[in-house]
Write a protein that holds these residues in place. Structure first.
Motif, PDB file in Angstrom:
ATOM      1  N   LYS A 185       0.832  -1.206   0.000  1.00  0.00           N
ATOM      2  CA  LYS A 185       0.000   0.000   0.000  1.00  0.00           C
ATOM      3  C   LYS A 185       0.870   1.261   0.000  1.00  0.00           C
ATOM      4  O   LYS A 185       0.549   2.249  -0.666  1.00  0.00           O
ATOM      5  CB  LYS A 185      -0.920  -0.018   1.233  1.00  0.00           C
ATOM      6  CG  LYS A 185      -1.946   1.072   1.210  1.00  0.00           C
ATOM      7  CD  LYS A 185      -3.086   0.816   2.158  1.00  0.00           C
ATOM      8  CE  LYS A 185      -4.147   1.896   2.027  1.00  0.00           C
ATOM      9  NZ  LYS A 185      -3.649   3.232   1.804  1.00  0.00           N
ATOM     10  N   ASP A 189       0.721   4.209  -2.697  1.00  0.00           N
ATOM     11  CA  ASP A 189       0.545   5.616  -2.294  1.00  0.00           C
ATOM     12  C   ASP A 189       1.678   6.493  -2.843  1.00  0.00           C
ATOM     13  O   ASP A 189       1.452   7.658  -3.198  1.00  0.00           O
ATOM     14  CB  ASP A 189       0.497   5.731  -0.769  1.00  0.00           C
ATOM     15  CG  ASP A 189      -0.812   5.188  -0.198  1.00  0.00           C
ATOM     16  OD1 ASP A 189      -1.768   5.024  -0.982  1.00  0.00           O
ATOM     17  OD2 ASP A 189      -0.859   4.917   1.020  1.00  0.00           O
ATOM     18  N   CYS A 192       0.760   7.066  -6.427  1.00  0.00           N
ATOM     19  CA  CYS A 192      -0.437   7.910  -6.478  1.00  0.00           C
ATOM     20  C   CYS A 192      -0.113   9.361  -6.139  1.00  0.00           C
ATOM     21  O   CYS A 192      -0.648  10.296  -6.751  1.00  0.00           O
ATOM     22  CB  CYS A 192      -1.485   7.346  -5.521  1.00  0.00           C
ATOM     23  SG  CYS A 192      -3.031   8.250  -5.578  1.00  0.00           S
ATOM     24  N   GLU A 220      -6.657  -9.490  -5.090  1.00  0.00           N
ATOM     25  CA  GLU A 220      -6.910  -8.644  -3.905  1.00  0.00           C
ATOM     26  C   GLU A 220      -6.020  -7.391  -3.946  1.00  0.00           C
ATOM     27  O   GLU A 220      -6.485  -6.268  -3.733  1.00  0.00           O
ATOM     28  CB  GLU A 220      -6.615  -9.467  -2.644  1.00  0.00           C
ATOM     29  CG  GLU A 220      -6.786  -8.700  -1.346  1.00  0.00           C
ATOM     30  CD  GLU A 220      -6.198  -9.484  -0.164  1.00  0.00           C
ATOM     31  OE1 GLU A 220      -5.766 -10.630  -0.343  1.00  0.00           O
ATOM     32  OE2 GLU A 220      -6.178  -8.895   0.944  1.00  0.00           O
ATOM     33  N   SER A 223      -7.115  -5.019  -6.779  1.00  0.00           N
ATOM     34  CA  SER A 223      -8.325  -4.259  -6.413  1.00  0.00           C
ATOM     35  C   SER A 223      -7.981  -3.129  -5.449  1.00  0.00           C
ATOM     36  O   SER A 223      -8.489  -2.006  -5.566  1.00  0.00           O
ATOM     37  CB  SER A 223      -9.367  -5.177  -5.758  1.00  0.00           C
ATOM     38  OG  SER A 223      -9.824  -6.114  -6.693  1.00  0.00           O
ATOM     39  N   MET A 224      -7.109  -3.440  -4.503  1.00  0.00           N
ATOM     40  CA  MET A 224      -6.699  -2.423  -3.527  1.00  0.00           C
ATOM     41  C   MET A 224      -6.034  -1.241  -4.234  1.00  0.00           C
ATOM     42  O   MET A 224      -6.354  -0.071  -3.974  1.00  0.00           O
ATOM     43  CB  MET A 224      -5.714  -3.062  -2.532  1.00  0.00           C
ATOM     44  CG  MET A 224      -5.234  -2.134  -1.438  1.00  0.00           C
ATOM     45  SD  MET A 224      -3.859  -2.879  -0.533  1.00  0.00           S
ATOM     46  CE  MET A 224      -4.673  -4.258   0.223  1.00  0.00           C
ATOM     47  N   LEU A 226      -6.289  -0.369  -7.391  1.00  0.00           N
ATOM     48  CA  LEU A 226      -7.183   0.312  -8.344  1.00  0.00           C
ATOM     49  C   LEU A 226      -8.138   1.297  -7.663  1.00  0.00           C
ATOM     50  O   LEU A 226      -8.822   2.057  -8.340  1.00  0.00           O
ATOM     51  CB  LEU A 226      -7.982  -0.727  -9.140  1.00  0.00           C
ATOM     52  CG  LEU A 226      -7.208  -1.378 -10.297  1.00  0.00           C
ATOM     53  CD1 LEU A 226      -7.962  -2.576 -10.848  1.00  0.00           C
ATOM     54  CD2 LEU A 226      -6.929  -0.362 -11.406  1.00  0.00           C
ATOM     55  N   LYS A 227      -8.153   1.284  -6.346  1.00  0.00           N
ATOM     56  CA  LYS A 227      -8.968   2.298  -5.652  1.00  0.00           C
ATOM     57  C   LYS A 227      -8.368   3.686  -5.819  1.00  0.00           C
ATOM     58  O   LYS A 227      -9.069   4.695  -5.726  1.00  0.00           O
ATOM     59  CB  LYS A 227      -9.079   1.962  -4.163  1.00  0.00           C
ATOM     60  CG  LYS A 227     -10.005   0.779  -3.920  1.00  0.00           C
ATOM     61  CD  LYS A 227     -10.118   0.469  -2.447  1.00  0.00           C
ATOM     62  CE  LYS A 227     -11.048  -0.734  -2.287  1.00  0.00           C
ATOM     63  NZ  LYS A 227     -10.860  -1.419  -1.024  1.00  0.00           N
ATOM     64  N   VAL A 228      -7.046   3.739  -6.045  1.00  0.00           N
ATOM     65  CA  VAL A 228      -6.412   5.068  -6.165  1.00  0.00           C
ATOM     66  C   VAL A 228      -5.630   5.246  -7.471  1.00  0.00           C
ATOM     67  O   VAL A 228      -5.380   6.373  -7.892  1.00  0.00           O
ATOM     68  CB  VAL A 228      -5.488   5.361  -4.959  1.00  0.00           C
ATOM     69  CG1 VAL A 228      -6.292   5.515  -3.688  1.00  0.00           C
ATOM     70  CG2 VAL A 228      -4.408   4.301  -4.801  1.00  0.00           C
ATOM     71  N   LYS A 230      -5.041   4.421 -11.718  1.00  0.00           N
ATOM     72  CA  LYS A 230      -5.922   4.207 -12.868  1.00  0.00           C
ATOM     73  C   LYS A 230      -5.590   2.953 -13.670  1.00  0.00           C
ATOM     74  O   LYS A 230      -6.444   2.400 -14.336  1.00  0.00           O
ATOM     75  CB  LYS A 230      -5.831   5.425 -13.797  1.00  0.00           C
ATOM     76  CG  LYS A 230      -6.420   6.667 -13.163  1.00  0.00           C
ATOM     77  CD  LYS A 230      -6.441   7.817 -14.140  1.00  0.00           C
ATOM     78  CE  LYS A 230      -7.108   9.013 -13.468  1.00  0.00           C
ATOM     79  NZ  LYS A 230      -6.620  10.278 -13.948  1.00  0.00           N
TER      80      LYS A 230
END
Ligand code: SF4
Length: 245
Positions: A185, A189, A192, A220, A223-224, A226-228, A230
């Motif tokens: 993560k 970040d 991102c 999993e 998906s995590m 792709l929340k932030v 593209k």
């Protein structure tokens, strides 16, 4: 100026969003890191560079190291058909260990009509700054400390990606089932925070030809991310599956 080069050969790119394109690979000696999953011992320079006699045929000649820029360009011009290749992959090891040498070499490669594709561990940002204007694509790793075993590289990766954005860049994160989700993560970040549209590749660790990342875990993590972000892709090492170099 001279540099130690391990191999020069023609093959297909096996990693990331450019998988399958035909490239000339120049694999430089040496690396500033020592990753747990590395498949090469980088201590000591290779006495000879192994050069493919006929592109794509696998038969290798030995040329004495270190090579001058003129030596290397001569090999490209005499043995490799520039027109049949998408680009030259500058790889290693960590090719930016040889940044000054690359600063002399890369413009000449471009003059041959070839694009420059830099494969890098994403840590030597000052050296990247020296050559970024001569690079078309940067394939940059973000090393998770727990997976690579190289300690914390977050700050270096952040500086590096900031500079790499002057060219086309994508990021690759090598993952297995034991990788720390918090570290993954943090890598997401980091990307991102600079630009959510940077293509980010989850690359499963490959052990003995098999992915060390379960399908469920891969989805999993994707998906995590792709929340932030593209564009997040799961791409294994295709050259291993095809038994390509
Ligand atoms: S950065 Fe690449 S070449 Fe260097 S030790 Fe890690 S996996 Fe090996």
């Amino acid at each position: 100026m001279r540099a130690s080069v391990r191999e020069i050969f023609s093959s297909v790119q096996g990693e990331g969003p450019y998988v399958g394109i035909r490239q000339i690979f120049i694999r430089f000696d040496g690396c500033n890191l020592s990753c747990r999953y590395c498949d090469t011992a980088w201590s000591g320079a290779a006495g000879h560079c192994r050069v493919e006699a006929v592109p794509g045929r696998g038969h290798l000649l030995e040329v004495a190291n270190p090579l001058s820029g003129q030596d290397l360009l001569g090999i490209l011009q005499n043995r490799f058909n520039a027109g049949g290749h998408h680009s030259v992959s500058i790889t290693g090891g960590e090719p930016l260990v040889h940044a000054e040498y690359l600063a002399g070499l890369l413009p000449a490669i471009r003059q041959m009509g070839l694009k420059v594709y830099l494969e890098t561990n994403g840590t030597l940002y000052a050296q990247l700054g020296r050559v970024i204007g001569m690079v078309d694509t940067v394939a940059m790793d973000i090393k998770l400390p727990g997976t690579a075993g190289c300690g914390s590289l977050w700050e270096k990766h952040s500086h590096f990606l900031t500079i790499a954005r002057q060219a086309q860049v994508f990021v690759k994160i090598v993952i297995d089932d034991q990788s720390d989700i918090g570290e993954f993560k943090r890598a997401v970040d980091l990307v991102c925070g600079l630009d959510p549209s940077i293509t980010t590749v989850i690359q499963p660790v490959t052990k003995k030809g098999r992915c060390a990342l379960s399908p469920e875990r891969g989805l999993e993590l994707q998906s995590m991310a792709l929340k932030v972000l593209k564009d997040v892709r799961i791409i294994p090492q295709a050259h291993v599956m095809m038994s390509q170099r």
